[in-house]
Scaffold this motif. Structure first.
Motif, PDB file in Angstrom:
ATOM      1  N   PHE A   1      22.616 103.698  35.117  1.00  0.00           N
ATOM      2  CA  PHE A   1      23.665 104.882  35.710  1.00  0.00           C
ATOM      3  C   PHE A   1      25.098 104.555  35.869  1.00  0.00           C
ATOM      4  N   GLY A   2      25.670 103.138  35.126  1.00  0.00           N
ATOM      5  CA  GLY A   2      26.951 102.942  35.355  1.00  0.00           C
ATOM      6  C   GLY A   2      27.374 102.405  33.920  1.00  0.00           C
ATOM      7  N   ILE A   3      28.385 101.341  33.768  1.00  0.00           N
ATOM      8  CA  ILE A   3      28.847 100.655  32.977  1.00  0.00           C
ATOM      9  C   ILE A   3      27.987  99.672  32.570  1.00  0.00           C
ATOM     10  N   GLY A   4      27.312  98.937  33.297  1.00  0.00           N
ATOM     11  CA  GLY A   4      26.230  97.958  33.008  1.00  0.00           C
ATOM     12  C   GLY A   4      27.232  96.542  33.040  1.00  0.00           C
ATOM     13  N   ALA A   5      26.690  95.597  33.981  1.00  0.00           N
ATOM     14  CA  ALA A   5      27.092  94.190  33.645  1.00  0.00           C
ATOM     15  C   ALA A   5      26.527  93.285  34.763  1.00  0.00           C
ATOM     16  N   ASP A   6      26.818  91.960  34.687  1.00  0.00           N
ATOM     17  CA  ASP A   6      26.172  91.045  35.535  1.00  0.00           C
ATOM     18  C   ASP A   6      27.325  91.003  37.004  1.00  0.00           C
ATOM     19  N   GLY A   7      28.291  91.342  36.796  1.00  0.00           N
ATOM     20  CA  GLY A   7      29.390  91.408  37.814  1.00  0.00           C
ATOM     21  C   GLY A   7      30.564  92.215  37.366  1.00  0.00           C
ATOM     22  N   LEU A   8      31.392  92.428  38.620  1.00  0.00           N
ATOM     23  CA  LEU A   8      32.591  93.161  38.711  1.00  0.00           C
ATOM     24  C   LEU A   8      33.725  92.347  38.833  1.00  0.00           C
ATOM     25  N   ILE A   9      34.727  92.456  38.253  1.00  0.00           N
ATOM     26  CA  ILE A   9      36.095  91.592  38.772  1.00  0.00           C
ATOM     27  C   ILE A   9      37.253  92.460  38.664  1.00  0.00           C
ATOM     28  N   LEU A  10      38.213  92.285  39.606  1.00  0.00           N
ATOM     29  CA  LEU A  10      39.444  92.872  39.926  1.00  0.00           C
ATOM     30  C   LEU A  10      40.487  91.953  39.906  1.00  0.00           C
ATOM     31  N   ILE A  11      41.579  92.269  38.987  1.00  0.00           N
ATOM     32  CA  ILE A  11      42.651  91.284  38.858  1.00  0.00           C
ATOM     33  C   ILE A  11      43.790  91.926  39.684  1.00  0.00           C
ATOM     34  N   ARG A  12      44.210  90.897  40.530  1.00  0.00           N
ATOM     35  CA  ARG A  12      45.308  91.544  41.675  1.00  0.00           C
ATOM     36  C   ARG A  12      46.410  90.543  41.658  1.00  0.00           C
ATOM     37  N   ASN A  13      47.535  91.100  42.001  1.00  0.00           N
ATOM     38  CA  ASN A  13      48.888  90.217  42.285  1.00  0.00           C
ATOM     39  C   ASN A  13      48.631  89.045  43.338  1.00  0.00           C
ATOM     40  N   HIS A  14      49.288  87.978  43.452  1.00  0.00           N
ATOM     41  CA  HIS A  14      49.316  87.083  44.559  1.00  0.00           C
ATOM     42  C   HIS A  14      50.705  86.383  44.591  1.00  0.00           C
ATOM     43  N   PRO A  15      51.169  86.387  45.897  1.00  0.00           N
ATOM     44  CA  PRO A  15      52.435  85.755  45.848  1.00  0.00           C
ATOM     45  C   PRO A  15      52.845  84.459  45.525  1.00  0.00           C
ATOM     46  N   LYS A  16      51.658  83.579  45.559  1.00  0.00           N
ATOM     47  CA  LYS A  16      51.787  82.295  44.937  1.00  0.00           C
ATOM     48  C   LYS A  16      51.003  81.890  43.974  1.00  0.00           C
ATOM     49  N   TYR A  17      50.577  82.833  43.079  1.00  0.00           N
ATOM     50  CA  TYR A  17      49.775  82.254  41.917  1.00  0.00           C
ATOM     51  C   TYR A  17      49.861  83.500  40.920  1.00  0.00           C
ATOM     52  N   ASN A  18      49.759  83.085  39.643  1.00  0.00           N
ATOM     53  CA  ASN A  18      49.741  84.042  38.604  1.00  0.00           C
ATOM     54  C   ASN A  18      49.039  85.304  38.772  1.00  0.00           C
ATOM     55  N   PHE A  19      47.895  85.042  39.413  1.00  0.00           N
ATOM     56  CA  PHE A  19      46.956  86.230  39.833  1.00  0.00           C
ATOM     57  C   PHE A  19      45.911  85.853  41.016  1.00  0.00           C
ATOM     58  N   GLU A  20      45.175  86.994  41.225  1.00  0.00           N
ATOM     59  CA  GLU A  20      43.929  86.766  42.205  1.00  0.00           C
ATOM     60  C   GLU A  20      42.819  87.268  41.288  1.00  0.00           C
ATOM     61  N   MET A  21      41.535  86.615  41.443  1.00  0.00           N
ATOM     62  CA  MET A  21      40.385  87.207  40.851  1.00  0.00           C
ATOM     63  C   MET A  21      39.500  87.477  41.977  1.00  0.00           C
TER      64      MET A  21
END
Length: 255
Positions: free
Chosen positions: A39-59
């Motif tokens: 009923f959806g896209i289909g995956a083992d998991g879902l990942i968001l990529i977000r900004n973080h003030p101290k790192y290149n990004f947050e997973m």
């Protein structure tokens, strides 16, 4: 919503560029629906990529059932996705649920530095290793025919690991530096074609008598390798998970 699909040795993930914080990460039913293969896209998991003030990004990582943990193959795919988005170059320093990680992209492979591991615990004739996610490990013969789902489910829900449960890895040695690994993954509640934290735990268990090692790993989804260094007190450092990560397709879905 725009989304991307990535896979790392058959471990597949819905990837979302959420640097504007538009995705409701409290809506776990939505996470499960997007990961649903019917009923959806289909995956083992879902990942968001977000900004973080101290790192290149947050997973931000979710299993298909909405639960959260560290995911090695997911993190490698997140690194490849961050490069695609232009957030990083060949090197990165990013944050995940288990802490910060370094990663390199070299010759089409993503090399991910995992967190340090405190050691190996014996569980009767099996063992247990926490590589950011918990992993029970059992050595078996004839792994191709082994009932991974049936036996994995028993161990995953064993009272010993209550209430959170554990992932379960079955290993068969191939040579002095290569193993075949099959994994029953909690949160997916089935066998997955590959599991990054799982093959890392399996490599550590396989080479537990060595001070340093590079272990080649065969999974149903493809080939990976893990290298690490063991300290005199049994702790492990400089643990690197190495393998491919590929964008499969991009699309848009109505929420």
């Amino acid at each position: 919503m725009k989304f991307y699909k990535y896979q790392g040795t058959g471990n597949d993930f819905v990837m979302i560029d959420d640097r504007e914080n538009r995705f409701d990460d409290q809506d776990l039913a939505l996470v499960s629906r997007l990961c649903d293969r019917k009923f959806g896209i289909g995956a083992d998991g879902l990942i968001l990529i977000r900004n973080h003030p101290k790192y290149n990004f947050e997973m931000i990582y979710f299993n298909a059932d909405g639960s959260q943990s560290m995911c090695g193959n997911g993190a490698r795919c997140a690194v490849a996705f961050a490069e695609f988005l232009g957030i990083i170059g060949e090197k990165t320093h990013f944050l995940a649920i288990d802490g910060d990680h370094e990663a390199l992209i070299k010759e089409g492979l993503v090399e991910l530095k995992m967190g340090n591991v405190s050691g190996i615990d014996q569980v009767k004739t099996d063992c247990f290793v926490n590589t950011g996610s918990p992993h029970h490990i059992r050595f078996v013969d004839q792994i191709e025919e082994y009932p991974v789902v049936e036996e994995g489910r028993k161990i995953r829900y064993d009272q010993r690991y209550s209430p959170g449960g554990t992932n379960v890895n079955f290993i068969q040695p191939i040579s002095s530096d290569e193993i075949f690994v099959r994994t029953y993954e909690r949160g997916v509640e089935d066998e997955t074609l590959s599991c990054g934290t799982g093959v890392t735990a399996a490599a550590i268990a396989f080479a537990q008598d060595q001070k340093a090692a590079t272990v080649k790993i065969k999974t149903r989804g493809g080939n990976l390798s893990v290298r690490f260094r063991r300290n005199a007190d049994g702790t492990l450092e400089d643990i690197w998970l190495i393998g491919p990560a590929q964008q499969v397709f991009a699309g848009q879905i109505d929420l």
